[in-house]
Design a protein around this motif. Structure first.
Motif, PDB file in Angstrom:
ATOM      1  N   TYR A  43       5.779  -4.844   1.949  1.00 20.10           N
ATOM      2  CA  TYR A  43       5.070  -4.122   0.569  1.00 20.10           C
ATOM      3  C   TYR A  43       5.570  -2.813   0.225  1.00 20.10           C
ATOM      4  O   TYR A  43       6.717  -2.436   0.929  1.00 20.10           O
ATOM      5  CB  TYR A  43       3.507  -3.991   0.936  1.00 20.10           C
ATOM      6  N   ASP A  44       4.815  -1.862  -0.620  1.00 16.52           N
ATOM      7  CA  ASP A  44       5.447  -0.747  -0.944  1.00 16.52           C
ATOM      8  C   ASP A  44       5.622  -0.003   0.141  1.00 16.52           C
ATOM      9  O   ASP A  44       4.828   0.525   1.164  1.00 16.52           O
ATOM     10  CB  ASP A  44       4.401  -0.097  -1.928  1.00 16.52           C
ATOM     11  N   HIS A  45       6.611   1.145   0.100  1.00 18.88           N
ATOM     12  CA  HIS A  45       6.580   2.293   0.836  1.00 18.88           C
ATOM     13  C   HIS A  45       6.923   2.029   2.444  1.00 18.88           C
ATOM     14  O   HIS A  45       6.173   2.425   3.206  1.00 18.88           O
ATOM     15  CB  HIS A  45       5.542   3.321   0.933  1.00 18.88           C
TER      16      HIS A  45
ATOM     17  N   GLN B 199     -11.239  22.135  -9.553  1.00 19.01           N
ATOM     18  CA  GLN B 199      -9.830  22.282  -9.045  1.00 19.01           C
ATOM     19  C   GLN B 199      -8.833  22.259 -10.078  1.00 19.01           C
ATOM     20  O   GLN B 199      -7.698  22.803 -10.097  1.00 19.01           O
ATOM     21  CB  GLN B 199      -9.381  21.026  -8.161  1.00 19.01           C
TER      22      GLN B 199
ATOM     23  N   GLU C  72     -15.634  18.204  -8.542  1.00 20.20           N
ATOM     24  CA  GLU C  72     -14.538  18.843  -8.049  1.00 20.20           C
ATOM     25  C   GLU C  72     -13.101  18.962  -9.132  1.00 20.20           C
ATOM     26  O   GLU C  72     -12.316  19.855  -9.198  1.00 20.20           O
ATOM     27  CB  GLU C  72     -14.174  17.920  -6.862  1.00 20.20           C
TER      28      GLU C  72
ATOM     29  N   HIS D 122       6.967   2.111  -8.018  1.00 25.53           N
ATOM     30  CA  HIS D 122       6.026   2.804  -7.057  1.00 25.53           C
ATOM     31  C   HIS D 122       6.701   3.944  -6.312  1.00 25.53           C
ATOM     32  O   HIS D 122       5.986   4.345  -5.206  1.00 25.53           O
ATOM     33  CB  HIS D 122       5.420   1.792  -6.014  1.00 25.53           C
ATOM     34  N   GLU D 123       8.196   3.904  -6.526  1.00 30.68           N
ATOM     35  CA  GLU D 123       8.664   4.972  -5.664  1.00 30.68           C
ATOM     36  C   GLU D 123       8.109   6.532  -6.004  1.00 30.68           C
ATOM     37  O   GLU D 123       7.785   6.832  -7.276  1.00 30.68           O
ATOM     38  CB  GLU D 123      10.266   5.377  -5.990  1.00 30.68           C
ATOM     39  N   ILE D 124       7.839   7.313  -4.961  1.00 32.70           N
ATOM     40  CA  ILE D 124       7.143   8.563  -5.043  1.00 32.70           C
ATOM     41  C   ILE D 124       8.259   9.665  -5.126  1.00 32.70           C
ATOM     42  O   ILE D 124       8.801   9.776  -4.138  1.00 32.70           O
ATOM     43  CB  ILE D 124       5.880   8.716  -4.240  1.00 32.70           C
TER      44      ILE D 124
ATOM     45  N   MET E  91       0.907  -1.130  -0.196  1.00 30.01           N
ATOM     46  CA  MET E  91       0.007   0.033  -0.027  1.00 30.01           C
ATOM     47  C   MET E  91       0.843   1.113   0.010  1.00 30.01           C
ATOM     48  O   MET E  91       1.618   1.559   0.848  1.00 30.01           O
ATOM     49  CB  MET E  91      -1.089  -0.188   1.388  1.00 30.01           C
ATOM     50  N   LEU E  92       0.511   2.258  -0.930  1.00 25.54           N
ATOM     51  CA  LEU E  92       1.561   3.519  -1.236  1.00 25.54           C
ATOM     52  C   LEU E  92       1.153   4.384   0.086  1.00 25.54           C
ATOM     53  O   LEU E  92       0.225   4.433   0.700  1.00 25.54           O
ATOM     54  CB  LEU E  92       1.161   4.094  -2.410  1.00 25.54           C
ATOM     55  N   TYR E  93       2.179   5.006   0.373  1.00 24.80           N
ATOM     56  CA  TYR E  93       2.166   6.175   1.328  1.00 24.80           C
ATOM     57  C   TYR E  93       2.415   7.356   0.718  1.00 24.80           C
ATOM     58  O   TYR E  93       3.421   7.619   0.150  1.00 24.80           O
ATOM     59  CB  TYR E  93       3.419   5.810   2.230  1.00 24.80           C
TER      60      TYR E  93
ATOM     61  N   ALA F  91      -2.181   6.876   3.874  1.00 26.37           N
ATOM     62  CA  ALA F  91      -2.364   5.672   3.224  1.00 26.37           C
ATOM     63  C   ALA F  91      -2.968   5.742   2.014  1.00 26.37           C
ATOM     64  O   ALA F  91      -3.920   6.756   1.951  1.00 26.37           O
ATOM     65  CB  ALA F  91      -2.889   4.770   4.278  1.00 26.37           C
ATOM     66  N   GLN F  92      -2.675   4.879   0.815  1.00 26.04           N
ATOM     67  CA  GLN F  92      -3.177   4.853  -0.316  1.00 26.04           C
ATOM     68  C   GLN F  92      -4.781   4.798  -0.134  1.00 26.04           C
ATOM     69  O   GLN F  92      -5.558   5.063  -1.207  1.00 26.04           O
ATOM     70  CB  GLN F  92      -2.542   3.745  -1.237  1.00 26.04           C
ATOM     71  N   LYS F  93      -5.335   3.887   0.865  1.00 24.89           N
ATOM     72  CA  LYS F  93      -6.655   3.605   0.874  1.00 24.89           C
ATOM     73  C   LYS F  93      -7.437   4.950   1.114  1.00 24.89           C
ATOM     74  O   LYS F  93      -8.747   4.893   0.651  1.00 24.89           O
ATOM     75  CB  LYS F  93      -6.874   3.083   2.440  1.00 24.89           C
TER      76      LYS F  93
ATOM     77  N   MET G 277       5.775  -0.965   4.046  1.00 25.08           N
ATOM     78  CA  MET G 277       4.742  -1.146   4.952  1.00 25.08           C
ATOM     79  C   MET G 277       4.924  -2.554   4.866  1.00 25.08           C
ATOM     80  O   MET G 277       4.962  -3.521   3.812  1.00 25.08           O
ATOM     81  CB  MET G 277       3.569  -0.978   4.335  1.00 25.08           C
TER      82      MET G 277
ATOM     83  N   SER H 163     -17.089  13.864  -7.288  1.00 24.91           N
ATOM     84  CA  SER H 163     -15.596  14.013  -7.653  1.00 24.91           C
ATOM     85  C   SER H 163     -15.416  14.612  -9.219  1.00 24.91           C
ATOM     86  O   SER H 163     -14.301  15.473  -9.254  1.00 24.91           O
ATOM     87  CB  SER H 163     -15.059  12.398  -7.720  1.00 24.91           C
TER      88      SER H 163
ATOM     89  N   GLN I 257      -7.142  11.787  -6.156  1.00 23.13           N
ATOM     90  CA  GLN I 257      -7.811  12.721  -5.192  1.00 23.13           C
ATOM     91  C   GLN I 257      -7.966  12.276  -3.949  1.00 23.13           C
ATOM     92  O   GLN I 257      -8.063  10.892  -3.366  1.00 23.13           O
ATOM     93  CB  GLN I 257      -9.381  12.673  -5.934  1.00 23.13           C
TER      94      GLN I 257
ATOM     95  N   ARG J 149       3.732   0.703   9.415  1.00 22.76           N
ATOM     96  CA  ARG J 149       4.359   1.452   8.394  1.00 22.76           C
ATOM     97  C   ARG J 149       5.823   1.863   9.324  1.00 22.76           C
ATOM     98  O   ARG J 149       5.468   2.607  10.272  1.00 22.76           O
ATOM     99  CB  ARG J 149       3.505   2.704   8.033  1.00 22.76           C
TER     100      ARG J 149
ATOM    101  N   ILE K 197      -9.759  11.397  -1.375  1.00 22.40           N
ATOM    102  CA  ILE K 197     -11.304  11.257  -1.476  1.00 22.40           C
ATOM    103  C   ILE K 197     -11.610  11.095   0.045  1.00 22.40           C
ATOM    104  O   ILE K 197     -12.966  11.603   0.279  1.00 22.40           O
ATOM    105  CB  ILE K 197     -11.560  10.351  -2.534  1.00 22.40           C
TER     106      ILE K 197
ATOM    107  N   TYR L 126       2.244   2.459  13.370  1.00 16.54           N
ATOM    108  CA  TYR L 126       3.687   3.337  12.877  1.00 16.54           C
ATOM    109  C   TYR L 126       4.860   3.173  13.814  1.00 16.54           C
ATOM    110  O   TYR L 126       4.463   3.337  14.940  1.00 16.54           O
ATOM    111  CB  TYR L 126       3.217   4.691  12.694  1.00 16.54           C
TER     112      TYR L 126
END
Lengths: 89, 998
Positions: B249-251, B744, B740, A76-78, A1-3, A13-15, B253, B737, A58, B280, A60, B169
């Motif tokens: 996982y990514d970043h 935006q 927006e 996936h590196e930001i 999950m991306l951060y 979190a990506q969520k 996690m 959305s 977004q 995390r 959201i 975290y």
């Protein structure tokens, strides 16, 4: 999950986000003539690069702002996030 | 009730607490702290299962996650779970374990016939055999394979347990509490970092619990206990046992699986069974240790054959002997420690060492204790079917490819060691490309991809001194960067035995004319010959060899087999191992329960339930609900024994004849404010919005940029710069959305704000010829005449003392109004309406009646606006302005959208005026035509027209406007129906729209 670092809320979190596609596509101006070709490119044609990609997300489930995210589509590196009104270089 | 293989003193189990359990129906006991495996071995039981393909007898091989064989069906605490690893599952009172994959019993298994037919089950057997004839697949092959496949039996009972998710975290996550993990966690904790230390096993300490070492004059075990005690007392440290970090996982996690209460006899109702942690971490220390790998030899899967470190663990942790006449078969020094441990417990081992005679600290010690060591020796084949009885051993020649002498020695167990494989799974999952380390014949992590640092054995350092040093240094340095505090820690003095070099030897040759199975992967029954066949048949990539032979694909993910498999492939291909490469490591590291993944998101908690403020009233009045997204909407209100069909017909008819009310709270509502609001609406909707007067509503149509209809609804001008937009229930979130996005990103210069007010307003529609009469009773002081409040008019007024908004809009096609009040007043409004409406014959109506009303009027909704239709397809081109630009306008000029035969909405009625037409039916010219029968369109919505008392449907049909009056068939293979229909206008009732204006 991306951060993802929302420029308004900080690291989340990506969520909390939804994906919005390529951020470099520019909509033709309203009330201006546009050729069929330009319009088709705007509506349908997207690059699918491997590597750095500037995209829209977004926040959201947060501040509901659309933001720009520069992400590596393979790792996936930001690299950078910004408000949509800001430039990513 | 003696336990013949339990030592008198050794071990960390609690001998004061006996635990009784059953195995295959037999009553046994063990002690608190035992695993199922250690308790069974203490009772002298080794045969616990049958292998997957050949149904060969199998016993225990390891003492933890590496176990490939001992998977049991276990019943405990009221549930039954398959494939439980006997070497990991702790004993709890009343547990009952049974063997899997055998019938009628593990001792006499009919499936073992496969073992004698094994020449017919080579690699790729299923691929080769079940190819043809094709027609055999469904009826013969698949049921057969399904029956043979799988090991245990999944429970079909509802899982009553509680599972939880937790988000955490931290600065530093340490995965594994062996020496390097403890050192890392300790150093980071001292620097003030927020640390989580995770240990998979119940006991902390890793190899410190079993190795004969000392640290600062404490035994390894005592030192570990001291460090853990101190860590537990620190507020910035979380220490978790029975917790396995299984995925990276990514970043940064990581996900951890905590077994909270499986080992408890009693627990509170709210204690979860298992918990999933999403962690995390800023930095991660991978101190996952290493796993011993075996040497491959004949019948090496016979019960009684163990990894040598597992045999040692059984003695030191559980006080259990895996045998009383052991043969130790090794290519390195570590197995000597196992031999010395046997000796200490008065058991005489024989050591077979593949290396030539030489000396090292451990060899010298074993010699001095009088242990029988035979250099240049190895086990050729294990004898015994259900348990090892003897071993045929051989003296290897100089090239180690044939034998100088062969003999047989009696033994009851064989402890094998082929050196150590670092557990690099998490490092690899993080994106780290591994590198092959020649010195240890295994892969270790290379350059880091995320914030992960591997230390100790996981990084290929097999000495205690080095592991501790790496641990302290990395823990300190990584955390200091985060906390900007550095506490000096002196690295403790270590006393450990020096190991000599290992032998790069992994597979015993076979004497001429002997061909016992030599297994590489136990759990999937993959032998040396299977891999040879795969390569002979042309499989080259290790990933293909893996899939063809199933090497490493079982639940143990090849923890003990992968490297030997790679060695074999590289030997046959004459390549070096790094050229062959390794297969991908994927999470989870060990199997985890589905319940843990799901967590609390089950049943009612699967997704939020949205209820309108009037929900309770609907419930009390026999509403039958339907899900509309997350909303619960009344589908119909049941009276007596009514069916859905009868009730919805009654409700719809009452609207057409009298008046009805409908809960429309679920419609999306968006508040739009700002000086540029009109301009914004003008760009968003296809029709004109600049001239909408205050106090008026307008129906609007929204497109996507590709010209497809996105949503429809009404928007009302509340005041100069204030609008109230409604959307369909389903599209509410998307529309917000969408708005927006444009505000935006595309037109930030427009001064407009949008916000969802769906939850803030409760809404009720009043529809029917008597609705005005009813309205005038609801608002006695208000002029509600057609002149004062015309169609698409809007008024604000008090509803029995409560502020309200009145919109004269209609979805039913009748004279109708929608009243909005603040959500808190929703129930009040509804009950008042029910009370006041009585004299007009008012009845509530649900979504089914609502659909009926809009379908027979030809009003489009979700089934017509299905993401494939443009405005003219659904007869809404009147709403498309030719004068102004709007979202999607440029796309409407596309050629395909403008061809004469373009699809269009039509109405359908059955010729017999009786048969209802299933939604989703296809429209065809000839119902008996040869397949594929050309499809002319599809039925989108169906109802029973209450106005005309016969079925009516809407359909989207090719060349629809030229089809009126023609006859076709609507066929539904799903419902097995074919109905002859006539095409008519989609406006079946009141085509001029007189009623809404009346």
């Amino acid at each position: 999950m991306l951060y993802i670092k929302c420029p308004y809320c900080g690291l989340r979190a990506q969520k909390e986000f939804s994906y919005g596609g390529d951020a470099t596509v520019k909509r033709p101006n309203i009330n201006e003539e546009v050729s069929s070709e330009d319009w088709d490119n705007f509506v349908y044609m997207r690059k699918s690069p491997r590597g750095k990609h500037i995209e829209l997300w977004q926040h959201i489930a947060g501040c509901r702002q659309w933001i720009k995210v520069q992400r590596d589509t393979a790792t996936h590196e930001i690299f950078q996030t910004a408000k949509v009104t800001e430039e990513i270089r | 009730m003696s336990q013949p293989f339990r030592l008198n003193k050794e071990g960390l189990i609690n001998r004061n607490k006996k635990i009784s359990f059953t195995f295959n129906g037999k009553k046994l006991f063990g002690y608190e702290g035992d695993t199922i495996a250690s308790a069974l071995i203490a009772n002298g039981i080794h045969l616990v299962g049958r292998s997957f393909k050949y149904h060969r007898p199998r016993g225990f091989f390891g003492a933890g996650v590496e176990e490939p064989n001992a998977k049991l069906q276990v019943e405990f605490n009221g549930h039954s779970e398959p494939n439980v690893n006997a070497t990991e599952m702790e004993l709890v009172e009343g547990l009952s374990a049974t063997s899997q994959n055998c019938w009628p019993s593990v001792n006499f298994d009919v499936g073992a016939i496969n073992n004698f037919l094994k020449m017919f089950f080579p690699a790729g057997f299923y691929y080769k055999t079940f190819m043809w004839p094709k027609s055999f697949w469904y009826k013969i092959y698949e049921p057969f394979i399904r029956k043979a496949a799988g090991l245990g039996v999944a429970s079909i009972e509802k899982d009553k347990e509680r599972y939880e998710h937790k988000f955490e975290y931290c600065d530093l996550l340490v995965t594994g509490s062996g020496p390097s993990g403890l050192a890392s966690a300790y150093a980071a904790a001292k620097n003030g970092a927020k640390v989580i230390l995770a240990e998979d096993k119940p006991r902390f300490g890793g190899t410190l619990l079993t190795d004969d070492v000392s640290i600062d004059n404490l035994s390894g075990k005592d030192w570990a206990e001291k460090i853990i005690t101190e860590l537990k007392s620190m507020p910035n440290v979380t220490v978790k046992n029975r917790s396995q970090v299984f995925g990276y996982y990514d970043h940064n996690m990581l996900v951890m699986f905590e077994r909270v209460s499986d080992h408890l006899e009693k627990k509170s109702k709210f204690t979860p069974r298992q918990r999933l942690w999403y962690i995390r971490a800023k930095e991660t220390i991978l101190s996952t240790g290493s796993i011993e790998r075996p040497i491959v030899f004949g019948n090496n899967d016979t019960p009684g054959i163990f990894l040598s470190a597992a045999a040692k663990e059984y003695m030191k942790v559980y006080g259990v002997l895996v045998g009383k006449k052991p043969v130790i078969f090794t290519n390195n020094d570590s197995a000597y420690e196992t031999a010395l441990e046997f000796k200490k417990n008065n058991v005489e081992p024989i050591i077979l060492d593949t290396r030539e005679e030489h000396s090292s600290e451990l060899i010298d010690e074993a010699k001095s204790k009088g242990i029988d060591i035979r250099f240049s020796h190895g086990v050729i084949v294990a004898n015994g079917y259900k348990k090892v009885k003897s071993a045929k051993i051989g003296k290897l020649n100089k090239d180690k490819n044939s034998f100088e002498k062969i003999e047989t020695v009696d033994c009851d167990c064989i402890c094998v060691s082929g050196f150590w494989t670092p557990s690099v799974h998490l490092a690899s999952q993080s994106g780290n490309k591994l590198k092959y380390e020649e010195k240890i014949d295994a892969f270790i992590p290379d350059k880091k991809k995320q914030h992960e640092t591997s230390v100790g054995a996981a990084n290929g350092s097999f000495t205690l001194e080095e592991s501790l040093k790496h641990g302290f240094e990395n823990g300190s340095n990584l955390s200091a960067k985060i906390t900007e505090t550095k506490t000096e820690i002196s690295i403790p003095n270590v006393n450990e035995k020096n190991y000599g070099a290992h032998d790069k030897f992994w597979c015993m040759p076979l004497p001429k004319n002997e061909n016992p199975k030599r297994f590489v992967d136990f759990q999937n029954d993959v032998s040396v010959s299977d891999i040879e066949i795969a390569i002979r048949e042309g499989y080259r990539s290790i990933e293909h060899v893996k899939r063809y032979t199933t090497l490493g694909m079982a639940t143990d993910q090849g923890r003990t087999s992968n490297l030997n498999g790679l060695q074999l492939v590289s030997n046959i291909e004459n390549k070096i191992v790094p050229e062959v490469g390794h297969t991908t490591f994927r999470p989870p590291f060990t199997p985890i329960t589905i319940g843990t993944i799901v967590g609390r998101e089950v049943g009612m908690e699967y997704m939020p339930t949205r209820k309108t403020p009037m929900h309770e009233w609907h419930e009390k009045n026999n509403a039958v609900f339907v899900d509309a997204g997350a909303w619960k909407r009344p589908r119909y209100y049941k009276e007596g024994n009514e069916t859905l069909f009868e009730a919805s017909k009654r409700e719809a008819k009452n609207v057409r004849e009298n008046v009805g009310i409908c809960d429309v709270t679920t419609l999306g509502k968006i508040d739009i404010k700002g000086p540029d609001a009109a301009e914004f609406l003008n760009r968003v909707y296809t029709n004109a919005w600049m001239k909408l007067p205050i106090g008026k509503a307008r129906y609007g149509l929204m497109l996507r940029e590709d010209g497809i209809v996105m949503d429809d609804g009404t928007t009302t001008r509340i005041s100069e710069n204030h609008y109230h937009m409604t959307t369909t229930t389903a599209q509410a979130a998307n529309v917000l959305s969408h708005l927006e996005y444009y505000l935006q990103i595309v037109w930030p210069e427009l001064n407009v704000n949008v916000v969802s007010t769906t939850e803030q307003w409760a809404g009720a529609a009043i529809a029917g010829p008597k609705s005005r009469d009813m309205l005038s009773k609801l608002y006695p002081d208000l002029d509600v005449s057609n002149e004062a409040l015309p169609f698409m008019g809007y008024k604000e007024a008090e509803f029995f003392g409560v502020p309200s908004r009145i919109f004269r809009i209609s979805f039913s096609g009748e004279l109708a109004y929608e009243i909005n009040v603040k959500s808190d007043h929703g129930m009040f409004m509804w009950e008042k309406m029910m009370e006041v409406g009585k004299e007009f014959g008012n009845q509530p109506y649900g979504t089914e009646a609502l659909s009926t009303l809009r379908i027979e009027m030809g009003h489009v909704a979700g089934p017509e606006l299905d993401g494939r239709t443009i405005p003219s397809d659904v007869s809404l081109n009147g709403l498309v302005s030719k004068k102004k630009d709007f979202i999607g306008k440029n796309s409407l000029g596309r050629e395909a959208f403008n061809v004469e035969s373009r699809q269009k909405i039509v109405g359908l009625i059955p010729i017999d005026r009786k048969s209802s037409i299933p939604e989703g039916s296809h429209i065809v010219q000839d119902q008996n035509a040869k397949l594929p029968n050309p499809k002319l369109g599809h039925v989108s919505s169906s109802c029973w027209s209450v106005e005309n008392n016969n079925p009516f449907s809407l359909a989207i049909m090719k060349d629809g406007k030229n089809m009126i009056g023609k006859k076709f068939f609507a066929v539904s293979p799903l419902k097995n129906k074919s109905i002859e229909v006539e095409v008519i206008s989609s406006h079946y009732v009141d085509p001029e729209g007189k009623r809404v204006r009346s």
